[in-house]
Enzyme design. Sequence first.
Site, PDB file in Angstrom:
ATOM      1  CE1 TYR A  64      -1.562  -0.331  -0.062  1.00 25.27           C
ATOM      2  CE2 TYR A  64       0.237   1.250  -0.171  1.00 25.27           C
ATOM      3  CZ  TYR A  64      -0.514   0.339   0.541  1.00 25.27           C
ATOM      4  OH  TYR A  64      -0.212   0.103   1.856  1.00 25.27           O
ATOM      5  CD  GLU A  67      -3.302  -1.095   2.875  1.00 20.17           C
ATOM      6  OE1 GLU A  67      -2.103  -1.366   3.051  1.00 20.17           O
ATOM      7  OE2 GLU A  67      -4.216  -1.963   2.868  1.00 20.17           O
TER       8      GLU A  67
END
Length: 384
Positions: free
Chosen positions: A100, A185
């Site tokens: 992530y 993101e």
Amino acid sequence: MKLYEYMAKDVLARAGVRTPRGRLVSTPQQAADACAELGPVVLKAQVLVGGRGKAGGVKFADTPEEAANEASALLGATIRDLSVERLLCEQKLDVSNEFYAGIAVDGAARKPVLIVSTQGGINIEDVAEKSIVRRHIGLPWGLFAFTTREAVRRLGIEGKAAASLVDVILRMYRVFRRHDAELVEINPLALLADDTVVALDAKLNVDDDALWRHRDLPVVSEETDLERKVRELGLAYVDLDGDIAVMANGAGMAMATLDILQRYGGRPANFMDAGGGVGEEQTAKALEMLLAKKPKALLINIFGGITRCDDVAKAIIRVRDRLGLGAAAGDEAGPGSAVPLVVRLAGTNEAEGLAILEREGISTYRSMEEAAARAVALAGGGAA
């Protein structure tokens, strides 16, 4: 402004971030054609909502026939109240690990923050803190390469994989600065067998106040149909996922109403700021729109300043007679009534407003706490 996944990936790709080969499709045949060209594919609903995978918005297909069938099931479906009109059909990759990586605005610290984790994917919210590294970014200097390398090293990632991850994060930060972003993101950021990384998913949220500086970006509206209709009335409105509809005047009053409902165990269905100076006709139309969501209860919380309590009371009567509301705030809904009604009125022309409601058999509350508790009880979430 939130960009759809395929739009965010386009921006990242132009910044040098590797993304899977793919195609945007809007029919089952287009999905079959894409699969014939790309091989096994992942079909992903293009909706502006989180938790898409858990909600069934991501499907896999190995053949064109499977791709057409999965696309047929997804297109036109509803995911978290949003209709699926397009799919991103991408090649399925052999992934050895998922990371992530995100850069967001930390409002408390008043600066951007880099967030990296060795555990990406659909359950990122449940990742233990020990598997996450955060580093704040000083705006005058930006994100340094050595800061990024140190963050990646703290996660135990080394060698070519670490270099690939650092390179992508630095490119993400350039996108963050270039586009006045609130969030960039990539989740998951996939590690392949050759230790390179690929953005399997992407989010890019841009500050609305900076959109005039980014004419190159597509304009995306995040409004639901109901949000658009209420906005056209001149009111502020946001859809929520609860079952108690709320009308209040003033943003602060509306937020306080939502908070107190949650305190008593209720789930607000919306945020609505009726503002100041809203007349009887606007109020009636807004109430009709709230009732269209079929809530379990309706809480009206008005402290009249510019807004007149008698106008609100007249609008309540009009809507009650037309659509059917609970007969009284203190009583159970009457026969045939669709939604129990709870009213708290105070302020300008308060006496006139209370008299209008009293003549029609509608009780009112003076205390916001009592009104909220009653609304929760009527919705089945507690006892008054």
